[in-house]
Design an enzyme around this catalytic site. Sequence first.
Site, PDB file in Angstrom:
ATOM      1  N   VAL A  72       7.723  -5.850 -19.311  1.00 45.85           N
ATOM      2  CA  VAL A  72       6.568  -5.268 -20.018  1.00 45.85           C
ATOM      3  C   VAL A  72       6.939  -4.018 -20.810  1.00 45.85           C
ATOM      4  O   VAL A  72       6.180  -3.590 -21.680  1.00 45.85           O
ATOM      5  CB  VAL A  72       5.387  -4.937 -19.061  1.00 45.85           C
TER       6      VAL A  72
ATOM      7  N   TYR B  61       3.473   8.057 -10.745  1.00 48.05           N
ATOM      8  CA  TYR B  61       2.611   6.866 -10.620  1.00 48.05           C
ATOM      9  C   TYR B  61       1.139   7.232 -10.836  1.00 48.05           C
ATOM     10  O   TYR B  61       0.411   6.548 -11.554  1.00 48.05           O
ATOM     11  CB  TYR B  61       2.851   6.292  -9.233  1.00 48.05           C
TER      12      TYR B  61
ATOM     13  N   ALA C 114      -0.067   9.745 -12.499  1.00 52.92           N
ATOM     14  CA  ALA C 114      -0.290  10.088 -13.912  1.00 52.92           C
ATOM     15  C   ALA C 114      -0.385   8.821 -14.760  1.00 52.92           C
ATOM     16  O   ALA C 114      -1.243   8.713 -15.642  1.00 52.92           O
ATOM     17  CB  ALA C 114       0.846  10.978 -14.411  1.00 52.92           C
TER      18      ALA C 114
ATOM     19  N   LYS D 113      -1.340   5.855 -13.739  1.00 58.54           N
ATOM     20  CA  LYS D 113      -2.576   5.134 -13.426  1.00 58.54           C
ATOM     21  C   LYS D 113      -3.808   5.866 -13.972  1.00 58.54           C
ATOM     22  O   LYS D 113      -4.774   5.231 -14.397  1.00 58.54           O
ATOM     23  CB  LYS D 113      -2.692   4.915 -11.916  1.00 58.54           C
TER      24      LYS D 113
ATOM     25  N   ILE E 128      -3.003  -2.119  -0.444  1.00 58.30           N
ATOM     26  CA  ILE E 128      -3.001  -3.583  -0.366  1.00 58.30           C
ATOM     27  C   ILE E 128      -1.644  -4.032   0.187  1.00 58.30           C
ATOM     28  O   ILE E 128      -0.591  -3.527  -0.236  1.00 58.30           O
ATOM     29  CB  ILE E 128      -3.212  -4.211  -1.771  1.00 58.30           C
TER      30      ILE E 128
HETATM   31  P1  NAP Z   1       4.610  -6.043  -6.152  1.00 66.43           P
HETATM   32  O1  NAP Z   1       4.322  -6.951  -5.024  1.00 66.43           O
HETATM   33  O2  NAP Z   1       5.781  -5.131  -6.095  1.00 66.43           O
HETATM   34  O3  NAP Z   1       4.687  -6.923  -7.505  1.00 66.43           O
HETATM   35  C1  NAP Z   1       4.941  -6.292  -8.720  1.00 66.43           C
HETATM   36  C2  NAP Z   1       4.865  -7.300  -9.843  1.00 66.43           C
HETATM   37  O4  NAP Z   1       5.098  -6.602 -11.086  1.00 66.43           O
HETATM   38  C3  NAP Z   1       5.921  -8.379  -9.738  1.00 66.43           C
HETATM   39  O5  NAP Z   1       5.393  -9.575 -10.240  1.00 66.43           O
HETATM   40  C4  NAP Z   1       7.022  -7.865 -10.652  1.00 66.43           C
HETATM   41  O6  NAP Z   1       7.824  -8.889 -11.199  1.00 66.43           O
HETATM   42  C5  NAP Z   1       6.186  -7.239 -11.742  1.00 66.43           C
HETATM   43  N1  NAP Z   1       6.942  -6.262 -12.532  1.00 66.43           N
HETATM   44  C6  NAP Z   1       7.475  -5.095 -12.114  1.00 66.43           C
HETATM   45  N2  NAP Z   1       8.092  -4.480 -13.139  1.00 66.43           N
HETATM   46  C7  NAP Z   1       7.952  -5.292 -14.215  1.00 66.43           C
HETATM   47  C8  NAP Z   1       8.359  -5.223 -15.562  1.00 66.43           C
HETATM   48  N3  NAP Z   1       9.070  -4.178 -16.039  1.00 66.43           N
HETATM   49  N4  NAP Z   1       8.037  -6.236 -16.405  1.00 66.43           N
HETATM   50  C9  NAP Z   1       7.332  -7.294 -15.945  1.00 66.43           C
HETATM   51  N5  NAP Z   1       6.902  -7.412 -14.692  1.00 66.43           N
HETATM   52  C10 NAP Z   1       7.207  -6.425 -13.823  1.00 66.43           C
HETATM   53  O7  NAP Z   1       3.370  -5.061  -6.438  1.00 66.43           O
HETATM   54  P2  NAP Z   1       1.806  -5.225  -6.118  1.00 66.43           P
HETATM   55  O8  NAP Z   1       1.513  -4.449  -4.899  1.00 66.43           O
HETATM   56  O9  NAP Z   1       1.395  -6.643  -6.213  1.00 66.43           O
HETATM   57  O10 NAP Z   1       1.221  -4.390  -7.343  1.00 66.43           O
HETATM   58  C11 NAP Z   1       0.629  -4.996  -8.470  1.00 66.43           C
HETATM   59  C12 NAP Z   1      -0.159  -3.942  -9.240  1.00 66.43           C
HETATM   60  O11 NAP Z   1      -1.135  -3.366  -8.372  1.00 66.43           O
HETATM   61  C13 NAP Z   1       0.699  -2.784  -9.733  1.00 66.43           C
HETATM   62  O12 NAP Z   1       0.247  -2.354 -10.986  1.00 66.43           O
HETATM   63  C14 NAP Z   1       0.456  -1.712  -8.695  1.00 66.43           C
HETATM   64  O13 NAP Z   1       0.681  -0.428  -9.201  1.00 66.43           O
HETATM   65  C15 NAP Z   1      -0.997  -1.965  -8.363  1.00 66.43           C
HETATM   66  N6  NAP Z   1      -1.424  -1.423  -7.066  1.00 66.43           N
HETATM   67  C16 NAP Z   1      -0.892  -1.873  -5.897  1.00 66.43           C
HETATM   68  C17 NAP Z   1      -1.338  -1.319  -4.686  1.00 66.43           C
HETATM   69  C18 NAP Z   1      -0.824  -1.782  -3.345  1.00 66.43           C
HETATM   70  O14 NAP Z   1      -1.224  -1.156  -2.348  1.00 66.43           O
HETATM   71  N7  NAP Z   1      -0.019  -2.806  -3.260  1.00 66.43           N
HETATM   72  C19 NAP Z   1      -2.306  -0.316  -4.706  1.00 66.43           C
HETATM   73  C20 NAP Z   1      -2.808   0.117  -5.918  1.00 66.43           C
HETATM   74  C21 NAP Z   1      -2.370  -0.449  -7.095  1.00 66.43           C
HETATM   75  P3  NAP Z   1       9.228  -9.342 -10.484  1.00 66.43           P
HETATM   76  O15 NAP Z   1       8.845 -10.263  -9.356  1.00 66.43           O
HETATM   77  O16 NAP Z   1       9.970 -10.021 -11.572  1.00 66.43           O
HETATM   78  O17 NAP Z   1       9.887  -8.080 -10.007  1.00 66.43           O
END
Ligand code: NAP
Length: 247
Positions: free
Chosen positions: A64, A155, A157, A159, A188
């Site tokens: 991205v 992070y 900043a 978000k 999550i």
């Molecule tokens: P995750 O399990 O680590 O998955 C991250 C995803 O983003 C993966 O599909 C990864 O692809 C992709 N990704 C990372 N860097 C990328 C890049 N440069 N280009 C394209 N794709 C990329 O994380 P998650 O917990 O599901 O988080 C998803 C979203 O929710 C994020 O924006 C995160 O900040 C937000 N969020 C998560 C939580 C939580 O508690 N988990 C809380 C608040 C917000 P690859 O598989 O190829 O690495």
Amino acid sequence: MTDLSGKTALVTGGSRGIGRGIVEALAAAGCRVAVTATTEAGAEAGAAAARQSGNEALAFAGDVRDSGRTQAIVDEIVAKWGSIDILVNNAGITRDTLLMRMSDEDIDGVIDTNLKGAMYACRAVAKPMLKQRAGTIINISSIVGITGNAGQSNYAAAKAGIHALTRSLAKEFGSRGIRVNAIAPGYIETDMTKDLPAEVTQGALAQIPLSRLGETGDIARAALFLASDDAAYITGTTLVVDGGMSI
Ligand code: NAP
């Protein structure tokens, strides 16, 4: 049940975690979903999960942070499917540490992926969505973009920037029938949180009035709602999905 048949969606970071949950929910609602991830195999895993619902799905390896690649992916989706109705900016990373110890790479990597990556994708879909005079964009942010968090200044900043981007684009695109909203998840259970120390997880749990950690399905259902006509009069908002953690 939400019906999105005939609609097309692009979900960034749909290989696993929250993005994968959103991919599966959109596909189950009848949507054709294009999935990106950093690798072909990851994107294909997300697309294969979407196809389980019997709908077409596309897989794209794409960072991205690469605006040209994002534009090319959007162009290919529009060429193949004729429209892009839903964009979910989900791809994100953390590089947690105190600011004094944060490297340039920690700062740039998190801002470039979480904020600039979403901005590039919004710009890429703007033209087809404005032409269609319809579309919906959902940006995945975080409650730390509202509350702040020690050790996550990069992070938080990024978000918080997502929230401002969301409100700005809601104003820019609203008259053309395009809605732009954010979802701010709490804690999550995904790969992003699985390696956090047990005391951090216990501390988070103690702050959650609903007494459980969030699941990817909690966010996917919120995304489905915002993507659907049930949210037809909702734009520029940030929907907090955190079990009450931030109150
Ligand atoms: P995750 O399990 O680590 O998955 C991250 C995803 O983003 C993966 O599909 C990864 O692809 C992709 N990704 C990372 N860097 C990328 C890049 N440069 N280009 C394209 N794709 C990329 O994380 P998650 O917990 O599901 O988080 C998803 C979203 O929710 C994020 O924006 C995160 O900040 C937000 N969020 C998560 C939580 C939580 O508690 N988990 C809380 C608040 C917000 P690859 O598989 O190829 O690495």
